[in-house]
Design an enzyme around this catalytic site. Sequence first.
Site, mmCIF file in Angstrom:
data_model
loop_
_atom_site.group_PDB
_atom_site.id
_atom_site.type_symbol
_atom_site.label_atom_id
_atom_site.label_comp_id
_atom_site.label_asym_id
_atom_site.label_seq_id
_atom_site.Cartn_x
_atom_site.Cartn_y
_atom_site.Cartn_z
ATOM 1 N N GLU A 273 0.818 -1.216 0.000
ATOM 2 C CA GLU A 273 0.000 0.000 0.000
ATOM 3 C C GLU A 273 0.851 1.266 0.000
ATOM 4 O O GLU A 273 0.772 2.076 0.920
ATOM 5 C CB GLU A 273 -0.835 -0.049 1.283
ATOM 6 C CG GLU A 273 -2.147 0.621 1.218
ATOM 7 C CD GLU A 273 -2.991 0.211 2.414
ATOM 8 O OE1 GLU A 273 -3.819 -0.686 2.246
ATOM 9 O OE2 GLU A 273 -2.804 0.766 3.512
ATOM 10 N N GLY A 275 2.305 4.962 -0.659
ATOM 11 C CA GLY A 275 1.908 6.310 -1.079
ATOM 12 C C GLY A 275 3.153 6.978 -1.624
ATOM 13 O O GLY A 275 3.350 7.120 -2.829
ATOM 14 N N ARG A 314 5.449 19.606 5.478
ATOM 15 C CA ARG A 314 6.354 18.596 6.028
ATOM 16 C C ARG A 314 7.569 19.188 6.745
ATOM 17 O O ARG A 314 7.932 18.713 7.823
ATOM 18 C CB ARG A 314 6.784 17.610 4.940
ATOM 19 C CG ARG A 314 5.612 16.834 4.341
ATOM 20 C CD ARG A 314 6.060 15.821 3.308
ATOM 21 N NE ARG A 314 6.693 14.677 3.911
ATOM 22 C CZ ARG A 314 7.996 14.464 3.936
ATOM 23 N NH1 ARG A 314 8.819 15.309 3.363
ATOM 24 N NH2 ARG A 314 8.482 13.401 4.529
ATOM 25 N N CYS A 353 2.594 34.269 7.751
ATOM 26 C CA CYS A 353 3.008 34.979 8.950
ATOM 27 C C CYS A 353 3.042 33.974 10.086
ATOM 28 O O CYS A 353 2.097 33.868 10.883
ATOM 29 C CB CYS A 353 1.988 36.060 9.258
ATOM 30 S SG CYS A 353 2.606 37.650 8.915
ATOM 31 N N TYR A 391 2.187 14.044 0.073
ATOM 32 C CA TYR A 391 1.919 14.779 1.314
ATOM 33 C C TYR A 391 2.272 16.257 1.166
ATOM 34 O O TYR A 391 2.899 16.858 2.048
ATOM 35 C CB TYR A 391 2.664 14.128 2.496
ATOM 36 C CG TYR A 391 2.368 12.645 2.589
ATOM 37 C CD1 TYR A 391 1.090 12.206 2.924
ATOM 38 C CD2 TYR A 391 3.332 11.690 2.287
ATOM 39 C CE1 TYR A 391 0.788 10.849 2.962
ATOM 40 C CE2 TYR A 391 3.039 10.336 2.328
ATOM 41 C CZ TYR A 391 1.764 9.931 2.662
ATOM 42 O OH TYR A 391 1.466 8.589 2.698
#
Length: 438
Positions: A273, A275, A314, A353, A391
């Site tokens: 599986e 990603g 990330r 910001c 991601y």
Amino acid sequence: MLAPIFLEPRPLRFLEEAQIEAIRERFGTPVFVYDQRTLEVAADRVVAFPSPCHLVGRFAMKSLPNAAILRIFDARGLHIDASSGFEAERALLAGIPPAHIQITAQELPQDLKGLVQRGVLFNACSLEQLRHYGLLFPGTDLSIRVNPGAGSGHNNRTNTGGMASSFGIWHEKLDEAFALAREFDLRLSGLHTHIGSGGNPEVWKRCAGLILGIAERFPDLCRLSLGGGFKVARVEGETDANLEEIGQAVSPLIADFLTRRSANSDDFQLEIEPGSYLVVNAGAILSEIVDIVDTGSDGYSFLKIDSGMTELLRPAMYGAQHPLYVVAHGSGRDGEASRDCAEIEYVVAGHCCESSDIWTPAPGDPETLAPRTMARAAIGDTLVIEGTGAYAAGMSAKNYNSFPEAAEVLIDTTGEPQLIRRRQTLDQSIQNEVPIPD
Ligand SMILES: Cc1ncc(COP(=O)(O)O)c(C=O)c1O
């Protein structure tokens, strides 16, 4: 034309300077760019994962949920892992056959009943989910996710197994799971684990052994998922998982397991599986350098860009490292002859910001600034951030500071950039706000 100025001596993975200019011109920045050929090569490797029985590769769509990407993978024979009922609906809307979608979710889908009745598979991730499914569909087959007690993420933010992870039914609670299955006459025909095992075939072998030990307790098992988490090399010094080697290492264990239970390999399905493995290096973000500031001789030089945590969280979340390249742009070129080729240490600051909106944290330590050596940049240049296929577009601080969601572009197999998601408008970002009547 000037040669691109790269941070590292290697070329960009799939983009050419001329393409960068053309994409900027046509679609603006910030923009996500994906490469179809790279996606297809990765998909073919997943589909070819060595297995002694039928193999299904599921794309963990949370990593890059755009319909165009789902369709590319569907055409290559991959199935889908959906992390919520909404993701399952999204995959259905993209035209993925229901039987090719499995939901593995932290939260029960609101319309679990409807989704399952349409043919979508469900993987119960807790005793409560198992009970709920049993109430809805007694006397049927079900897969469950088990936390086998081991994890291999490098910190508690990335761990998907072991005591610090809430994902799956804790292995010591399996008796309770079996009792619930008996209560609702459920056949536990699927077993799923995802502990993120990296790139070392020996580690995968150990994890497969652990999972197969648990699988012995499932008399009706005909589907076993080893999950995703295949290592991808984003930055120099890292190595990609070799799926062929991992499959070769794991296959004999599965074959033995099938022999022990006298199971016909045609009736048994192994699943993986991934990603990240499928999409990480097929994606880049193009961002414009909009300002350059410094905090004095003892301080830092900052490149400010028109992107940030609104496109890529990330670095702020995990101190994740991504390759960064400065590529000279149009008007910046006039002064190029006088631009020295000196390298400078820059901190790259996102446009939010928010002091954590930094793309150059220390590895694994989002708190610490780690300036990167890059070629001298000018305002207007492009900053290319690579390794952002996974991601990124699907996991961002969307609309923070009211920045609109960026566009997504796919370079098709003819080399033509195709728009696969429009840039959001301000109106779209506030369309659900409801004014209070005067
Ligand atoms: C259940 C499940 N499957 C697959 C994946 C994909 O992992 P990766 O992108 O590391 O391959 C994840 C990621 O956390 C997951 O939770």
